[in-house]
Design a protein around this motif. Structure first.
Motif, PDB file in Angstrom:
ATOM      1  N   PHE A 256       0.693  -1.120   0.125  1.00 31.20           N
ATOM      2  CA  PHE A 256       0.015  -0.041   0.012  1.00 31.20           C
ATOM      3  C   PHE A 256       0.959   1.249  -0.077  1.00 31.20           C
ATOM      4  O   PHE A 256       0.370   2.221  -0.442  1.00 31.20           O
ATOM      5  CB  PHE A 256      -1.064   0.007   1.066  1.00 31.20           C
ATOM      6  CG  PHE A 256      -2.527  -0.601   0.515  1.00 31.20           C
ATOM      7  CD1 PHE A 256      -3.056   0.220   0.221  1.00 31.20           C
ATOM      8  CD2 PHE A 256      -2.657  -1.666   0.676  1.00 31.20           C
ATOM      9  CE1 PHE A 256      -4.472   0.041  -0.484  1.00 31.20           C
ATOM     10  CE2 PHE A 256      -3.906  -2.370   0.317  1.00 31.20           C
ATOM     11  CZ  PHE A 256      -4.831  -1.336  -0.429  1.00 31.20           C
ATOM     12  N   SER A 257       2.057   1.198   0.256  1.00 30.62           N
ATOM     13  CA  SER A 257       2.941   2.270   0.300  1.00 30.62           C
ATOM     14  C   SER A 257       3.064   2.560  -1.203  1.00 30.62           C
ATOM     15  O   SER A 257       3.200   3.732  -1.730  1.00 30.62           O
ATOM     16  CB  SER A 257       4.225   2.047   1.036  1.00 30.62           C
ATOM     17  OG  SER A 257       4.054   1.898   2.398  1.00 30.62           O
ATOM     18  N   LEU A 258       3.230   1.427  -2.069  1.00 27.96           N
ATOM     19  CA  LEU A 258       3.553   1.461  -3.524  1.00 27.96           C
ATOM     20  C   LEU A 258       2.158   1.928  -4.248  1.00 27.96           C
ATOM     21  O   LEU A 258       2.302   2.781  -5.098  1.00 27.96           O
ATOM     22  CB  LEU A 258       3.842   0.041  -4.103  1.00 27.96           C
ATOM     23  CG  LEU A 258       5.268  -0.330  -3.578  1.00 27.96           C
ATOM     24  CD1 LEU A 258       5.380  -1.677  -4.160  1.00 27.96           C
ATOM     25  CD2 LEU A 258       6.279   0.678  -4.038  1.00 27.96           C
ATOM     26  N   VAL A 259       0.773   1.598  -3.544  1.00 26.78           N
ATOM     27  CA  VAL A 259      -0.468   2.283  -4.289  1.00 26.78           C
ATOM     28  C   VAL A 259      -0.464   3.608  -4.007  1.00 26.78           C
ATOM     29  O   VAL A 259      -0.564   4.347  -4.952  1.00 26.78           O
ATOM     30  CB  VAL A 259      -1.408   1.639  -3.455  1.00 26.78           C
ATOM     31  CG1 VAL A 259      -2.589   2.478  -3.576  1.00 26.78           C
ATOM     32  CG2 VAL A 259      -1.764   0.179  -3.706  1.00 26.78           C
ATOM     33  N   LEU A 260       0.102   4.248  -3.064  1.00 28.88           N
ATOM     34  CA  LEU A 260       0.282   5.820  -2.800  1.00 28.88           C
ATOM     35  C   LEU A 260       1.044   6.491  -3.751  1.00 28.88           C
ATOM     36  O   LEU A 260       0.581   7.417  -4.324  1.00 28.88           O
ATOM     37  CB  LEU A 260       0.617   6.138  -1.389  1.00 28.88           C
ATOM     38  CG  LEU A 260      -0.466   5.701  -0.401  1.00 28.88           C
ATOM     39  CD1 LEU A 260       0.337   5.991   0.939  1.00 28.88           C
ATOM     40  CD2 LEU A 260      -1.571   6.754  -0.123  1.00 28.88           C
ATOM     41  N   LEU A 261       2.306   5.958  -4.090  1.00 24.57           N
ATOM     42  CA  LEU A 261       3.038   6.277  -5.155  1.00 24.57           C
ATOM     43  C   LEU A 261       2.415   6.249  -6.528  1.00 24.57           C
ATOM     44  O   LEU A 261       2.634   7.400  -7.180  1.00 24.57           O
ATOM     45  CB  LEU A 261       4.371   5.612  -4.997  1.00 24.57           C
ATOM     46  CG  LEU A 261       5.441   5.725  -6.368  1.00 24.57           C
ATOM     47  CD1 LEU A 261       6.066   7.463  -6.081  1.00 24.57           C
ATOM     48  CD2 LEU A 261       6.586   4.890  -6.222  1.00 24.57           C
ATOM     49  N   ALA A 262       1.901   5.137  -6.561  1.00 24.44           N
ATOM     50  CA  ALA A 262       1.027   5.020  -8.079  1.00 24.44           C
ATOM     51  C   ALA A 262      -0.027   6.084  -8.199  1.00 24.44           C
ATOM     52  O   ALA A 262      -0.080   6.794  -9.460  1.00 24.44           O
ATOM     53  CB  ALA A 262       0.563   3.629  -8.175  1.00 24.44           C
ATOM     54  N   LEU A 263      -0.819   6.130  -7.315  1.00 28.52           N
ATOM     55  CA  LEU A 263      -1.853   7.361  -7.320  1.00 28.52           C
ATOM     56  C   LEU A 263      -1.197   8.640  -7.475  1.00 28.52           C
ATOM     57  O   LEU A 263      -1.793   9.615  -8.479  1.00 28.52           O
ATOM     58  CB  LEU A 263      -2.608   7.540  -6.087  1.00 28.52           C
ATOM     59  CG  LEU A 263      -3.368   6.126  -5.656  1.00 28.52           C
ATOM     60  CD1 LEU A 263      -3.856   6.556  -4.266  1.00 28.52           C
ATOM     61  CD2 LEU A 263      -4.505   5.945  -6.727  1.00 28.52           C
ATOM     62  N   GLY A 264      -0.160   9.187  -7.089  1.00 34.02           N
ATOM     63  CA  GLY A 264       0.580  10.176  -7.440  1.00 34.02           C
ATOM     64  C   GLY A 264       1.096  10.182  -8.794  1.00 34.02           C
ATOM     65  O   GLY A 264       0.700  11.278  -9.549  1.00 34.02           O
TER      66      GLY A 264
END
Length: 349
Positions: A256-264
Motif C-alpha cells: 500500500f505504500s506503493l499504491v500511494l506512489l502509483a496514485l501520485g
C-alpha cells in the motif's frame, strides 16, 4: 479438479471484466449518455455481495457450483453481446453476477484444503490467475473491438467461461467438504480491507478509458493500457513467498505504500499516467492475494463474508464512478484517502 479450482478465476474474470474498456463504446452503440452503462458494472457486483455469504450453505457439490457459476457467466456474456439495447444488456450482466457469486467464495476456501503445505503460495497463484483473466479480458476486448467489433469481442471473450463451466459441471465430485460455515465479525478489518481493495481497483479502472480517450488515445490503445493488469501476476505469485520471509503485515504495508506512489503518478500526463496504473495494479494485487489468503484460511464463512465485502467495494465503484467523469484529480484524491486507511489497517496475519 484442484487445478480447475485454482484456474477458475481466469475464465470468470476475463468474461466479467471484458466490458471495462468498452464502456464508452457500448454507450455509443446503445445511444445512451456517458455513464449510463454504470449499472451494468455495479449490479453484477452487488449480486456478488448479496449472494456470496450464502454460497457455502447451498449444500451442493463444489464442482457443480463452480461449473454452474462459470456456465451462467459465459451464457450471460454471449446473450449480452447481441442485446439490442442497454436494458437487456444490463439484465444479462445481472445473470453474469449470479453466476460469478458461485465461484470465488468456494475457490478461496478450498485452496488451503487442497494445498495445505503451500496455502500462502497457492493463494498467490490463484490470484495471479484472476489477474491474468481480468487483464487479458480487458486487453483483448479493446483490441478485438477495433478488429471485429464490440459485440463480437464480448461474444468471443465469454466462450471460455461457458466451455469450462460445461467441463466442470460434468466432472465427478472430488473436492473436500468445507464443513459448516462460521461467520466471524472479529475479522471486520479484513472485510474492510477487501472493500477498499476492489473499490480502488474498479473505481480508477472504470474512469481510465474516459481519461485516455480525452487525451487522444484510440480504443485499441486504451485496451493495451490494460496490459497493466498483467503486472499484478508477479506480485500475486510472489506474495506468499514475501509473506513467509518478511511477514504478511509488512508485505501488505509495503504494497500500500506503493499504491500511494502509483496514485501520485496517475496525475501526470502519459507516459507517467500509464506507469502509475501499472504500479497500482502490481501493488493492489499483491495486497489482495494476502487478504484473500488470510480469509480462506479462516474457513468458508469468513471467505464468503470477505468476498461480499470485496465486491461491495466494486459495486460502489461501479455506481459512483460516473459522478467523477469530469473530476479525475478528485477521484485520485479519494483513492489516496482510502489507501492511507488500508495502510493503517494492515489486517493480515
Amino acid at each position: 479438479m484442484r487445478w480447475a479450482v485454482v484456474l477458475s478465476g481466469v475464465a470468470l474474470y476475463s468474461a466479467l471484466y471484458a466490458v471495462v474498456p468498452l464502456l464508452p463504446l457500448l454507450e455509443k452503440l446503445f445511444a445512451v449518455p456517458p455513464g449510463a452503462a454504470g449499472p451494468g458494472m455495479g449490479l453484477p457486483l452487488l449480486l456478488l455481495v448479496l449472494l456470496s455469504p450464502w454460497v457455502p450453505r447451498l449444500g451442493l457439490p463444489a464442482g457443480a457450483l463452480l461449473g454452474g457459476g462459470l456456465l451462467l457467466v459465459g451464457l450471460g456474456g454471449v446473450l449480452g453481446a447481441f442485446s439490442p439495447s442497454l436494458f437487456p444488456w444490463t439484465l444479462c450482466r445481472i445473470l453474469q453476477g449470479v453466476g460469478a457469486a458461485l465461484v470465488p467464495t468456494l475457490a478461496i476456501a478450498l485452496i488451503p484444503l487442497l494445498f495445505p503445505q503451500k496455502a500462502w503460495e497457492m493463494a498467490g497463484v490463484y490470484m495471479a490467475g484472476n489477474v491474468l483473466g481480468g487483464g487479458m479480458g480487458r486487453v483483448l476486448a479493446g483490441v478485438l473491438a477495433e478488429v471485429v467489433g464490440v459485440r463480437e469481442a464480448l461474444f468471443l471473450l465469454s466462450l471460455p467461461a461457458f466451455l469450462l463451466g460445461l467441463l466442470l459441471i460434468r466432472a465427478p465430485a472430488g473436492l473436500p467438504a468445507l464443513g459448516r460455515p462460521q461467520y466471524d465479525l472479529s475479522a471486520f478489518p479484513l472485510y474492510l480491507a477487501g472493500f477498499i481493495l476492489l473499490f480502488l481497483n474498479l473505481f480508477l479502472a472504470n474512469l481510465l478509458p474516459y481519461r485516455l480517450l480525452e487525451l487522444g488515445f484510440r480504443p485499441g490503445e486504451v485496451g493495451l493500457v490494460y496490459l497493466a493488469y498483467l503486472f499484478g501476476i508477479p506480485g500475486s505469485a510472489l506474495s506468499g513467498l514475501l509473506a513467509r520471509r518478511f511477514g504478511a503485515v509488512a508485505t501488505f504495508r509495503l504494497a500500500f505504500s506503493l499504491v500511494l506512489l502509483a496514485l501520485g503518478l496517475l496525475l501526470l500526463p502519459p507516459p507517467g499516467l500509464v506507469l502509475g496504473f501499472v504500479l497500482l495494479m502490481a501493488a493492489l494485487f499483491t495486497a489482495q492475494s494476502l487478504a484473500s489468503g488470510a480469509a480462506g484460511r479462516r474457513g468458508a464463512g469468513v471467505s464468503g463474508t470477505y468476498v461480499a465485502a470485496f465486491y461491495l467495494g466494486g459495486t460502489l465503484a461501479g455506481l459512483l464512478y460516473p459522478f467523477f467523469l469530469h473530476s479525475f484529480p478528485l477521484a485520485v484524491a479519494v483513492g489516496v484517502a482510502l489507501a492511507l486507511l488500508n495502510l493503517l489497517l494492515a489486517p493480515v496475519r
